[in-house]
Design a protein around this motif. Structure first.
Motif, mmCIF file in Angstrom:
data_model
loop_
_atom_site.group_PDB
_atom_site.id
_atom_site.type_symbol
_atom_site.label_atom_id
_atom_site.label_comp_id
_atom_site.label_asym_id
_atom_site.label_seq_id
_atom_site.Cartn_x
_atom_site.Cartn_y
_atom_site.Cartn_z
ATOM 1 N N HIS A 68 0.777 -1.479 0.232
ATOM 2 C CA HIS A 68 -0.614 -0.024 0.339
ATOM 3 C C HIS A 68 0.942 1.714 -0.024
ATOM 4 O O HIS A 68 0.439 2.312 1.055
ATOM 5 N N ALA A 69 2.024 1.247 -0.325
ATOM 6 C CA ALA A 69 3.178 2.689 -0.461
ATOM 7 C C ALA A 69 3.397 2.973 0.613
ATOM 8 O O ALA A 69 3.300 4.029 0.359
ATOM 9 N N MET A 70 3.470 2.511 2.024
ATOM 10 C CA MET A 70 3.203 3.715 3.253
ATOM 11 C C MET A 70 4.594 3.223 3.757
ATOM 12 O O MET A 70 4.981 2.138 4.467
ATOM 13 N N ARG A 71 5.604 3.742 3.747
ATOM 14 C CA ARG A 71 7.164 4.244 3.316
ATOM 15 C C ARG A 71 7.130 4.209 4.762
ATOM 16 O O ARG A 71 7.730 3.686 5.633
ATOM 17 N N PRO A 72 6.989 5.065 6.593
ATOM 18 C CA PRO A 72 7.282 6.018 7.042
ATOM 19 C C PRO A 72 7.057 4.504 8.092
ATOM 20 O O PRO A 72 7.501 4.012 9.155
ATOM 21 N N PRO A 73 5.588 4.304 8.182
ATOM 22 C CA PRO A 73 4.566 2.908 8.587
ATOM 23 C C PRO A 73 5.997 1.703 8.835
ATOM 24 O O PRO A 73 6.272 0.844 9.145
ATOM 25 N N ALA A 74 5.707 1.609 7.519
ATOM 26 C CA ALA A 74 7.261 -0.101 7.411
ATOM 27 C C ALA A 74 8.377 0.881 7.979
ATOM 28 O O ALA A 74 8.435 -0.780 8.379
ATOM 29 N N GLU A 75 8.687 1.569 7.586
ATOM 30 C CA GLU A 75 10.041 2.060 8.247
ATOM 31 C C GLU A 75 10.177 1.554 9.873
ATOM 32 O O GLU A 75 10.863 1.595 10.334
ATOM 33 N N ARG A 88 12.195 -0.970 11.923
ATOM 34 C CA ARG A 88 12.939 -0.385 13.311
ATOM 35 C C ARG A 88 12.623 -1.107 14.663
ATOM 36 O O ARG A 88 13.499 -2.306 14.942
ATOM 37 N N GLU A 89 10.925 -1.245 14.989
ATOM 38 C CA GLU A 89 10.890 -1.531 16.169
ATOM 39 C C GLU A 89 10.754 -3.279 16.147
ATOM 40 O O GLU A 89 10.895 -3.983 17.050
ATOM 41 N N ALA A 90 10.306 -3.699 15.346
ATOM 42 C CA ALA A 90 10.711 -5.433 15.071
ATOM 43 C C ALA A 90 12.110 -5.613 15.088
ATOM 44 O O ALA A 90 12.424 -7.109 15.302
ATOM 45 N N LYS A 91 12.450 -5.252 15.235
ATOM 46 C CA LYS A 91 14.349 -5.417 14.565
ATOM 47 C C LYS A 91 14.201 -6.188 13.266
ATOM 48 O O LYS A 91 15.364 -7.363 13.835
#
Length: 126
Positions: A11-18, A22-25
């Motif tokens: 769904h082209a959602m770069r900021p939440p994916a990034e 990081r949070e899921a390591k």
């Protein structure tokens, strides 16, 4: 987390994916360990995945379409995927042309119907 990342990339959602990456390591910052047989990978190359799936270009196309600028969306598709992409995907081209027609009708309607009086014909104040 990997399934959520996949959905965010689709769904082209770069900021939440990034942020999730990081949070899921899954960026490799956690301790290296073997994943369970059915578990997520310890490391996911999200930057490569985002680049290969052209997330930024797809986000720009989506924003143009939602903003009613179909011509700009077509230009963005051509620049990101090549000029032949839409001609090779006639269903998508048809949907975009149909949306362009809808936007033309919407603009004509807004020009002829005064604000605040839906359904009445007349010339809107310019």
């Amino acid at each position: 987390a990997a399934a959520c990342l996949h959905w965010l990339v689709v769904h082209a959602m770069r900021p939440p994916a990034e942020a999730l990456w990081r949070e899921a390591k899954l960026d490799g910052s956690g301790e290296r360990q073997a994943p369970p047989a059915d578990g997520p990978p310890v490391f996911l190359d999200l930057p490569r995945l985002l680049e290969e799936s052209k997330v930024d270009a797809r986000w720009d196309v989506k924003a143009a379409l939602l903003g009613g600028d179909v011509a700009d969306a077509r230009r963005l598709v051509d620049s990101a995927l090549g000029g032949a992409f839409l001609s090779e995907h006639s269903e998508l081209l048809f949907e975009m042309l149909l949306q362009e027609f809808v936007e033309m009708v919407r603009a004509a309607h807004e020009a002829w119907v005064p604000p605040g009086k839906p359904g009445e014909l007349g010339i809107a104040d310019a």
